[in-house]
Scaffold this motif. Structure first.
Motif, PDB file in Angstrom:
ATOM      1  N   ILE A  83      -5.045  10.802   6.960  1.00 35.88           N
ATOM      2  CA  ILE A  83      -4.373   9.557   6.505  1.00 35.88           C
ATOM      3  C   ILE A  83      -4.678   9.186   4.799  1.00 35.88           C
ATOM      4  O   ILE A  83      -5.959   9.431   4.459  1.00 35.88           O
ATOM      5  N   LEU A  84      -3.721   8.966   4.346  1.00 40.89           N
ATOM      6  CA  LEU A  84      -3.863   8.516   2.745  1.00 40.89           C
ATOM      7  C   LEU A  84      -3.385   6.955   2.648  1.00 40.89           C
ATOM      8  O   LEU A  84      -2.424   6.859   2.983  1.00 40.89           O
ATOM      9  N   GLN A  85      -4.247   6.541   2.024  1.00 41.02           N
ATOM     10  CA  GLN A  85      -3.958   4.905   1.835  1.00 41.02           C
ATOM     11  C   GLN A  85      -4.436   4.687   0.433  1.00 41.02           C
ATOM     12  O   GLN A  85      -5.484   4.801  -0.191  1.00 41.02           O
ATOM     13  N   ASN A  86      -3.462   4.527  -0.401  1.00 41.03           N
ATOM     14  CA  ASN A  86      -3.573   4.556  -2.012  1.00 41.03           C
ATOM     15  C   ASN A  86      -4.228   5.654  -2.557  1.00 41.03           C
ATOM     16  O   ASN A  86      -3.719   6.864  -2.153  1.00 41.03           O
ATOM     17  N   ARG A  87      -5.372   5.513  -2.838  1.00 43.62           N
ATOM     18  CA  ARG A  87      -6.036   6.909  -3.563  1.00 43.62           C
ATOM     19  C   ARG A  87      -7.171   7.433  -2.591  1.00 43.62           C
ATOM     20  O   ARG A  87      -7.977   8.151  -2.901  1.00 43.62           O
ATOM     21  N   ALA A  88      -7.030   6.830  -1.350  1.00 44.98           N
ATOM     22  CA  ALA A  88      -8.204   7.253  -0.510  1.00 44.98           C
ATOM     23  C   ALA A  88      -7.611   8.140   0.685  1.00 44.98           C
ATOM     24  O   ALA A  88      -6.871   7.758   1.358  1.00 44.98           O
ATOM     25  N   LEU A  89      -8.385   9.438   0.678  1.00 49.63           N
ATOM     26  CA  LEU A  89      -7.848  10.293   1.950  1.00 49.63           C
ATOM     27  C   LEU A  89      -8.760  10.413   3.245  1.00 49.63           C
ATOM     28  O   LEU A  89     -10.069  10.678   2.699  1.00 49.63           O
ATOM     29  N   LYS A 117       0.874  -1.203  -0.018  1.00 52.70           N
ATOM     30  CA  LYS A 117       0.053  -0.071  -0.132  1.00 52.70           C
ATOM     31  C   LYS A 117       0.795   1.185   0.184  1.00 52.70           C
ATOM     32  O   LYS A 117       1.997   1.279   0.740  1.00 52.70           O
ATOM     33  N   ARG A 118       0.458   2.149  -0.609  1.00 51.55           N
ATOM     34  CA  ARG A 118       0.843   3.522  -0.492  1.00 51.55           C
ATOM     35  C   ARG A 118       0.259   4.510   0.492  1.00 51.55           C
ATOM     36  O   ARG A 118      -0.803   4.575   0.552  1.00 51.55           O
ATOM     37  N   LEU A 119       1.124   4.735   1.436  1.00 51.41           N
ATOM     38  CA  LEU A 119       0.792   5.537   2.830  1.00 51.41           C
ATOM     39  C   LEU A 119       1.315   6.665   2.980  1.00 51.41           C
ATOM     40  O   LEU A 119       2.377   6.872   2.687  1.00 51.41           O
ATOM     41  N   CYS A 120       0.657   7.670   3.637  1.00 49.28           N
ATOM     42  CA  CYS A 120       1.121   8.737   4.294  1.00 49.28           C
ATOM     43  C   CYS A 120       0.078   9.021   5.130  1.00 49.28           C
ATOM     44  O   CYS A 120      -1.144   9.309   4.959  1.00 49.28           O
ATOM     45  N   THR A 121       0.671   9.712   6.204  1.00 54.19           N
ATOM     46  CA  THR A 121      -0.182  10.010   7.399  1.00 54.19           C
ATOM     47  C   THR A 121       0.586  11.078   8.244  1.00 54.19           C
ATOM     48  O   THR A 121       1.700  11.036   8.492  1.00 54.19           O
ATOM     49  N   LYS A 122      -0.126  12.142   8.951  1.00 56.06           N
ATOM     50  CA  LYS A 122       0.285  13.110   9.743  1.00 56.06           C
ATOM     51  C   LYS A 122      -0.633  13.489  10.715  1.00 56.06           C
ATOM     52  O   LYS A 122      -1.996  13.637  10.523  1.00 56.06           O
ATOM     53  N   PRO A 123      -0.359  13.556  12.321  1.00 54.06           N
ATOM     54  CA  PRO A 123      -1.402  13.958  13.072  1.00 54.06           C
ATOM     55  C   PRO A 123      -1.639  15.490  13.050  1.00 54.06           C
ATOM     56  O   PRO A 123      -0.981  16.327  12.630  1.00 54.06           O
ATOM     57  N   THR A 124      -2.789  15.987  13.394  1.00 49.82           N
ATOM     58  CA  THR A 124      -3.105  17.478  13.457  1.00 49.82           C
ATOM     59  C   THR A 124      -3.563  17.626  14.901  1.00 49.82           C
ATOM     60  O   THR A 124      -3.553  16.631  15.573  1.00 49.82           O
ATOM     61  N   PRO A 125      -3.646  18.905  15.335  1.00 52.69           N
ATOM     62  CA  PRO A 125      -4.084  19.039  17.023  1.00 52.69           C
ATOM     63  C   PRO A 125      -5.411  18.597  17.143  1.00 52.69           C
ATOM     64  O   PRO A 125      -5.602  18.192  18.229  1.00 52.69           O
ATOM     65  N   ASN A 126      -6.161  18.097  16.015  1.00 49.71           N
ATOM     66  CA  ASN A 126      -7.561  17.803  16.407  1.00 49.71           C
ATOM     67  C   ASN A 126      -7.971  16.519  15.850  1.00 49.71           C
ATOM     68  O   ASN A 126      -9.035  15.849  15.826  1.00 49.71           O
ATOM     69  N   GLY A 127      -6.817  15.791  15.416  1.00 49.52           N
ATOM     70  CA  GLY A 127      -7.116  14.327  14.688  1.00 49.52           C
ATOM     71  C   GLY A 127      -5.814  13.951  13.900  1.00 49.52           C
ATOM     72  O   GLY A 127      -4.663  13.787  14.411  1.00 49.52           O
ATOM     73  N   ALA A 147      -2.445  17.582  -5.605  1.00 48.24           N
ATOM     74  CA  ALA A 147      -2.782  18.629  -4.595  1.00 48.24           C
ATOM     75  C   ALA A 147      -2.971  18.309  -3.387  1.00 48.24           C
ATOM     76  O   ALA A 147      -2.617  19.114  -2.410  1.00 48.24           O
ATOM     77  N   MET A 148      -3.301  16.986  -2.880  1.00 51.89           N
ATOM     78  CA  MET A 148      -3.564  16.428  -1.724  1.00 51.89           C
ATOM     79  C   MET A 148      -2.191  16.472  -0.937  1.00 51.89           C
ATOM     80  O   MET A 148      -2.094  16.832   0.135  1.00 51.89           O
ATOM     81  N   LEU A 149      -1.168  15.794  -1.595  1.00 50.69           N
ATOM     82  CA  LEU A 149       0.186  15.606  -1.090  1.00 50.69           C
ATOM     83  C   LEU A 149       0.750  16.950  -0.812  1.00 50.69           C
ATOM     84  O   LEU A 149       1.291  17.141   0.136  1.00 50.69           O
ATOM     85  N   ALA A 150       0.501  17.892  -1.497  1.00 56.50           N
ATOM     86  CA  ALA A 150       1.070  19.286  -1.575  1.00 56.50           C
ATOM     87  C   ALA A 150       0.412  19.964  -0.308  1.00 56.50           C
ATOM     88  O   ALA A 150       1.291  20.481   0.652  1.00 56.50           O
ATOM     89  N   ASP A 151      -0.810  19.854  -0.279  1.00 58.03           N
ATOM     90  CA  ASP A 151      -1.551  20.772   0.742  1.00 58.03           C
ATOM     91  C   ASP A 151      -1.584  20.305   2.268  1.00 58.03           C
ATOM     92  O   ASP A 151      -1.272  20.771   3.197  1.00 58.03           O
ATOM     93  N   HIS A 152      -1.653  18.873   2.320  1.00 61.78           N
ATOM     94  CA  HIS A 152      -1.624  18.149   3.677  1.00 61.78           C
ATOM     95  C   HIS A 152      -0.484  17.577   4.262  1.00 61.78           C
ATOM     96  O   HIS A 152      -0.264  17.460   5.536  1.00 61.78           O
ATOM     97  N   PHE A 153       0.667  17.430   3.168  1.00 59.98           N
ATOM     98  CA  PHE A 153       1.893  16.763   3.836  1.00 59.98           C
ATOM     99  C   PHE A 153       3.175  17.691   3.188  1.00 59.98           C
ATOM    100  O   PHE A 153       4.120  17.026   3.673  1.00 59.98           O
TER     101      PHE A 153
END
Length: 279
Positions: A225-231, A212-222, A252-258
């Motif tokens: 999580i990116l898993q393959n093409r699902a955000l 799986k292609r994964l990318c995740t990061k915490p935020t102050p409120n939660g 755009a999602m990768l740039a904006d969120h990660f």
């Protein structure tokens, strides 16, 4: 190790003294700034644990990584700032139905006569700040709550390992249920131990990270999580999932969120199929 560049990368502007307060502030800054991600595996790149390679990837190229990379580089920063760091291995329990191998890199940091667990490289509900290594300790960190417990085990008669074989477990509270994340002891491990585990995770078809292609990061409120093409975005206990249907939306999602910028070739590989690895 260019300390100033590293601290700029994680947006840290606090004190540099090797204290518990500094450790927790550094840890939180790192967790919020640097994503957990495995995209290089799906770009066919070798995951190098060489310190210079880690610094170039995470600091200069502003990418993320997984536990062997993120905790490996974070340990170097802590040591440069005067912290005493011991390198551990943990057995992941999160989402597992069977007992697995020691496969997760964790740090034990000693300062002011206290021992702390530092871990900026767990892809699930990972720690945001370092947590005291004290059985029964429980604390809230932003949107999540964690606790440290001990695990019963047989007697270890090895004189050289006495005092390091007590097994601990880190749990996270999920929907009012304490879910185990991983277990570990305070026994030190060598770089070669991570080399073997890193090779398995980045090459084996049985590894989650090759599947799986994964990318995740915490935020102050939660958490994001990116898993393959699902955000999936968790915010104040609520979750919202979005399917990323086009390469442009994915980029755009990768740039904006990660904060990850991909070239056209990288975007094609990450959005589509995995390219051939380089061994």
């Amino acid at each position: 190790m260019e300390v100033t560049a590293y601290l700029d990368r994680i947006g840290y502007h606090g004190p540099h003294e090797a204290t518990a307060e500094t450790l927790r502030m550094l840890h939180a800054a790192h967790a919020f700034a640097v994503p957990f991600e495995n995209l290089d595996i799906h770009l066919g790149r070798t995951i190098s644990l060489d310190p210079a390679s880690l610094f170039d990837k995470i600091v200069r190229r502003r990418r993320g990584g997984y536990c062997f990379e993120l905790n490996g580089l974070f340990a170097l920063l802590l040591e440069r700032l005067g912290f005493s760091v011991r390198h551990l291995m943990a057995r992941v329990l999160w989402g597992q139905t069977e007992v697995g191998p020691l496969s997760h890199r964790v740090l034990l940091v000693e300062t002011g006569g206290e021992r702390w667990i530092a871990d900026v490289g767990f892809g699930g509900n990972g720690l945001i700040a370092a947590i005291p290594l004290a059985a029964g300790h429980e604390e809230r960190q932003y949107a999540d709550r964690f606790r440290v417990t001990t695990v019963e085990q047989g007697e270890d008669r090895s004189e050289s390992r006495r005092g390091y074989r007590q097994e601990y477990r880190l749990d996270c509270l999920v929907k009012d249920v304490w879910e185990p994340m991983y277990s570990f002891t305070a026994e030190s491990y060598l770089p070669v131990d991570y080399t073997y585990a890193n090779y398995f995770h980045s090459h084996s078809p049985e590894s989650l990270f090759t599947q799986k292609r994964l990318c995740t990061k915490p935020t102050p409120n939660g958490r994001i999580i990116l898993q393959n093409r699902a955000l999936k975005i968790r915010h104040d206990g609520q979750s919202q999932t979005e399917a990323l249907k086009t390469p442009e939306a994915y980029r755009a999602m990768l740039a904006d969120h990660f904060g990850i910028a991909l070239s056209d070739h990288e975007l094609s590989a990450c959005f589509g199929e995995r390219v051939e690895t380089n061994g």
